[in-house]
Structure formats: structure tokens, C-alpha cells
Design an enzyme around this catalytic site. Structure first.
Site, PDB file in Angstrom:
ATOM      1  N   LYS A   1      50.810   0.366   4.492  1.00 16.40           N
ATOM      2  CA  LYS A   1      51.446   0.776   3.233  1.00 16.40           C
ATOM      3  C   LYS A   1      52.367   1.997   3.425  1.00 16.40           C
ATOM      4  O   LYS A   1      52.298   2.690   4.455  1.00 16.40           O
ATOM      5  CB  LYS A   1      50.353   1.081   2.210  1.00 16.40           C
ATOM      6  CG  LYS A   1      49.536  -0.153   1.811  1.00 16.40           C
ATOM      7  CD  LYS A   1      48.594   0.183   0.658  1.00 16.40           C
ATOM      8  CE  LYS A   1      47.792  -1.017   0.232  1.00 16.40           C
ATOM      9  NZ  LYS A   1      46.965  -0.717  -0.968  1.00 16.40           N
TER      10      LYS A   1
ATOM     11  N   PHE B   1      46.277   0.520 -13.556  1.00 17.75           N
ATOM     12  CA  PHE B   1      46.993   1.193 -12.456  1.00 17.75           C
ATOM     13  C   PHE B   1      48.164   0.362 -11.924  1.00 17.75           C
ATOM     14  O   PHE B   1      48.777   0.730 -10.933  1.00 17.75           O
ATOM     15  CB  PHE B   1      46.017   1.532 -11.319  1.00 17.75           C
ATOM     16  CG  PHE B   1      45.263   0.356 -10.758  1.00 17.75           C
ATOM     17  CD1 PHE B   1      45.846  -0.514  -9.841  1.00 17.75           C
ATOM     18  CD2 PHE B   1      43.944   0.106 -11.155  1.00 17.75           C
ATOM     19  CE1 PHE B   1      45.160  -1.607  -9.330  1.00 17.75           C
ATOM     20  CE2 PHE B   1      43.238  -0.990 -10.654  1.00 17.75           C
ATOM     21  CZ  PHE B   1      43.863  -1.842  -9.735  1.00 17.75           C
TER      22      PHE B   1
ATOM     23  N   ARG C   1      38.565  -6.626   6.416  1.00 22.02           N
ATOM     24  CA  ARG C   1      38.071  -5.843   5.264  1.00 22.02           C
ATOM     25  C   ARG C   1      37.070  -4.785   5.753  1.00 22.02           C
ATOM     26  O   ARG C   1      37.064  -3.654   5.287  1.00 22.02           O
ATOM     27  CB  ARG C   1      37.414  -6.752   4.223  1.00 22.02           C
ATOM     28  CG  ARG C   1      38.309  -7.869   3.730  1.00 22.02           C
ATOM     29  CD  ARG C   1      39.193  -7.529   2.586  1.00 22.02           C
ATOM     30  NE  ARG C   1      38.508  -7.113   1.391  1.00 22.02           N
ATOM     31  CZ  ARG C   1      39.151  -6.750   0.282  1.00 22.02           C
ATOM     32  NH1 ARG C   1      40.493  -6.744   0.239  1.00 22.02           N
ATOM     33  NH2 ARG C   1      38.493  -6.385  -0.790  1.00 22.02           N
TER      34      ARG C   1
ATOM     35  N   THR D   1      38.044   0.541  -0.637  1.00 24.14           N
ATOM     36  CA  THR D   1      39.349   0.803  -1.267  1.00 24.14           C
ATOM     37  C   THR D   1      39.555   2.301  -1.480  1.00 24.14           C
ATOM     38  O   THR D   1      40.649   2.828  -1.241  1.00 24.14           O
ATOM     39  CB  THR D   1      39.421   0.080  -2.637  1.00 24.14           C
ATOM     40  OG1 THR D   1      39.108  -1.296  -2.439  1.00 24.14           O
ATOM     41  CG2 THR D   1      40.806   0.200  -3.256  1.00 24.14           C
TER      42      THR D   1
ATOM     43  N   ARG E   1      40.695   3.300   6.536  1.00 20.57           N
ATOM     44  CA  ARG E   1      40.925   4.130   5.334  1.00 20.57           C
ATOM     45  C   ARG E   1      40.259   5.497   5.453  1.00 20.57           C
ATOM     46  O   ARG E   1      40.800   6.490   4.958  1.00 20.57           O
ATOM     47  CB  ARG E   1      40.488   3.371   4.087  1.00 20.57           C
ATOM     48  CG  ARG E   1      41.520   2.294   3.706  1.00 20.57           C
ATOM     49  CD  ARG E   1      41.022   1.404   2.641  1.00 20.57           C
ATOM     50  NE  ARG E   1      42.061   0.519   2.129  1.00 20.57           N
ATOM     51  CZ  ARG E   1      41.792  -0.628   1.507  1.00 20.57           C
ATOM     52  NH1 ARG E   1      40.547  -1.005   1.317  1.00 20.57           N
ATOM     53  NH2 ARG E   1      42.780  -1.378   1.063  1.00 20.57           N
TER      54      ARG E   1
ATOM     55  N   ASN F   1      46.235   4.165  -0.045  1.00 22.69           N
ATOM     56  CA  ASN F   1      45.101   3.919   0.848  1.00 22.69           C
ATOM     57  C   ASN F   1      45.468   3.215   2.157  1.00 22.69           C
ATOM     58  O   ASN F   1      44.668   2.471   2.723  1.00 22.69           O
ATOM     59  CB  ASN F   1      43.965   3.206   0.102  1.00 22.69           C
ATOM     60  CG  ASN F   1      44.382   1.841  -0.420  1.00 22.69           C
ATOM     61  OD1 ASN F   1      45.526   1.440  -0.257  1.00 22.69           O
ATOM     62  ND2 ASN F   1      43.452   1.148  -1.042  1.00 22.69           N
TER      63      ASN F   1
ATOM     64  N   HIS G   1      46.460  -2.712   3.337  1.00 20.53           N
ATOM     65  CA  HIS G   1      46.007  -3.810   2.488  1.00 20.53           C
ATOM     66  C   HIS G   1      45.476  -4.922   3.377  1.00 20.53           C
ATOM     67  O   HIS G   1      46.006  -5.147   4.472  1.00 20.53           O
ATOM     68  CB  HIS G   1      47.178  -4.356   1.655  1.00 20.53           C
ATOM     69  CG  HIS G   1      46.881  -5.681   1.017  1.00 20.53           C
ATOM     70  ND1 HIS G   1      46.201  -5.787  -0.168  1.00 20.53           N
ATOM     71  CD2 HIS G   1      47.125  -6.951   1.432  1.00 20.53           C
ATOM     72  CE1 HIS G   1      46.060  -7.070  -0.465  1.00 20.53           C
ATOM     73  NE2 HIS G   1      46.615  -7.799   0.485  1.00 20.53           N
TER      74      HIS G   1
HETATM   75  P1  CMP Z   1      44.858  -3.286  -2.202  1.00 22.69           P
HETATM   76  O1  CMP Z   1      43.761  -3.783  -1.331  1.00 22.69           O
HETATM   77  O2  CMP Z   1      46.220  -3.295  -1.655  1.00 22.69           O
HETATM   78  O3  CMP Z   1      44.859  -4.151  -3.560  1.00 22.69           O
HETATM   79  C1  CMP Z   1      45.097  -3.606  -4.826  1.00 22.69           C
HETATM   80  C2  CMP Z   1      45.367  -2.155  -4.784  1.00 22.69           C
HETATM   81  O4  CMP Z   1      45.322  -1.487  -6.003  1.00 22.69           O
HETATM   82  C3  CMP Z   1      44.331  -1.469  -3.956  1.00 22.69           C
HETATM   83  O5  CMP Z   1      44.515  -1.794  -2.607  1.00 22.69           O
HETATM   84  C4  CMP Z   1      44.533  -0.011  -4.303  1.00 22.69           C
HETATM   85  O6  CMP Z   1      45.498   0.608  -3.488  1.00 22.69           O
HETATM   86  C5  CMP Z   1      45.065  -0.126  -5.715  1.00 22.69           C
HETATM   87  N1  CMP Z   1      44.072   0.407  -6.631  1.00 22.69           N
HETATM   88  C6  CMP Z   1      42.849  -0.061  -6.862  1.00 22.69           C
HETATM   89  N2  CMP Z   1      42.223   0.706  -7.785  1.00 22.69           N
HETATM   90  C7  CMP Z   1      43.117   1.684  -8.127  1.00 22.69           C
HETATM   91  C8  CMP Z   1      43.057   2.780  -9.018  1.00 22.69           C
HETATM   92  N3  CMP Z   1      41.970   3.023  -9.750  1.00 22.69           N
HETATM   93  N4  CMP Z   1      44.151   3.566  -9.115  1.00 22.69           N
HETATM   94  C9  CMP Z   1      45.263   3.296  -8.378  1.00 22.69           C
HETATM   95  N5  CMP Z   1      45.352   2.270  -7.513  1.00 22.69           N
HETATM   96  C10 CMP Z   1      44.294   1.477  -7.383  1.00 22.69           C
END
Ligand code: CMP
Length: 138
Positions: free
Chosen positions: A10, A58, A86, A92, A103, A113, A116
Site C-alpha cells: 500500500k 471508513f 493473511r 488488520t 503489519r 496498514n 492487503h
Molecule cells: P484491507 O485488507 O486492504 O481491506 C479493507 C481495508 O479497510 C483494510 O485493509 C484497512 O486498511 C481498512 N480499514 C478497516 N477498518 C478500518 C477502519 N476502522 N478505519 C480505516 N480503515 C479501515
């Protein structure tokens, strides 16, 4: 059985110069890089990729962030690739991620983060097709 998954390094990780270190963790864990490229997403392209999250509070922040700079989308292959990636990525929210996960090492917040990874076979198929053409996936 050998399986393919989709991953993105990312914009936060690319900006910090962590791309090479993250790729090293991925290859050390036994993944083969089937395809990889560097691109910048428009907001519309980021919205399309994350359409399943469109109703989340979000969503706007997520789209803004994913269009904020270059990313490295990639297709990875190994036995049990989806679940194993994963595990290697960690939770996450980096504050909840286990030691040794990507992460934990490279992410700064739940939104920014670092990486993905697809969560299931059907999402992996959609995500691979969103970024790569068949000819790029030999
Ligand atoms: P990803 O695995 O790319 O899939 C969805 C993304 O949404 C996740 O990683 C996070 O980066 C983002 N995400 C999930 N929860 C939140 C949150 N509470 N606030 C901001 N971003 C979020």
C-alpha cells in the site's frame, strides 16, 4: 495444493521505502511472485477495487488513502496461499498484530496498514482480474 492470492503493497509502505523489505518477507515465507507492477490508482479505480466496503464509515478515507500514491499490486502463489498470506500479514490493526508479521513490522494504523491480501478464493479471483490480464499471469 498450489493456490494463487492477490496482494498490494500500500501507499504508506511504498512512501516509507519498505517495498523491498516486505517483498523479502513474502519470498522468505515461500511465496512465488507470479506478477507484480507499480501503479497509481485514481479514486474511481480505488472505489471499484474496494466496492464491497462501500457502505462502511471508513470507505472515503480508505479510497483517499489508496489513491494517495503508488502501490505494488501482485499475484502470489504457494500451497495454501490465501490463508498463509493473511497469517504473514497479521491483524488488520497493527496494534493487534503478532510479532514477526508484516503489519507489526511495517504498518502504522488500521487505515495505513502497509499490505492487503485477499480473504477468500472468490475475492482473490476478482482482485487478480481487476489488476492483471491473463497474459501477465503465466
Ligand atoms: P484491507 O485488507 O486492504 O481491506 C479493507 C481495508 O479497510 C483494510 O485493509 C484497512 O486498511 C481498512 N480499514 C478497516 N477498518 C478500518 C477502519 N476502522 N478505519 C480505516 N480503515 C479501515
Amino acid at each position: 495444493m498450489s493456490q494463487r492470492t492477490f496482494s498490494i503493497i500500500k501507499p504508506d509502505a511504498v512512501r516509507k521505502g519498505d517495498t523491498g523489505a516486505i517483498l523479502a518477507e513474502i519470498t522468505k515465507a515461500g511465496f512465488k511472485i507470479v506478477a507484480i507492477k507499480k501503479i497509481s490508482l485514481s479514486k474511481a479505480q480505488a472505489e471499484g477495487f474496494y466496492h464491497v466496503h462501500a457502505a462502511r464509515p471508513f470507505f472515503g478515507e480508505l479510497v483517499e488513502f489508496m489513491a494517495s500514491g503508488p502501490i505494488f499490486p501482485m499475484v502470489l502463489e504457494k500451497d495454501n496461499a490465501i490463508a498463509d498470506l493473511r497469517k504473514l500479514m497479521g491483524a488488520t490493526d497493527p496494534a493487534k498484530a503478532d510479532e514477526g508479521t508484516i503489519r507489526k513490522m511495517f504498518a502504522s494504523s488500521i487505515g495505513e496498514n502497509a499490505i492487503h491480501g485477499s480473504d477468500a478464493e472468490d475475492t482473490a479471483a476478482f482482485e487478480i482480474g481487476y489488476f492483471f490480464a491473463g497474459l501477465e499471469l503465466k
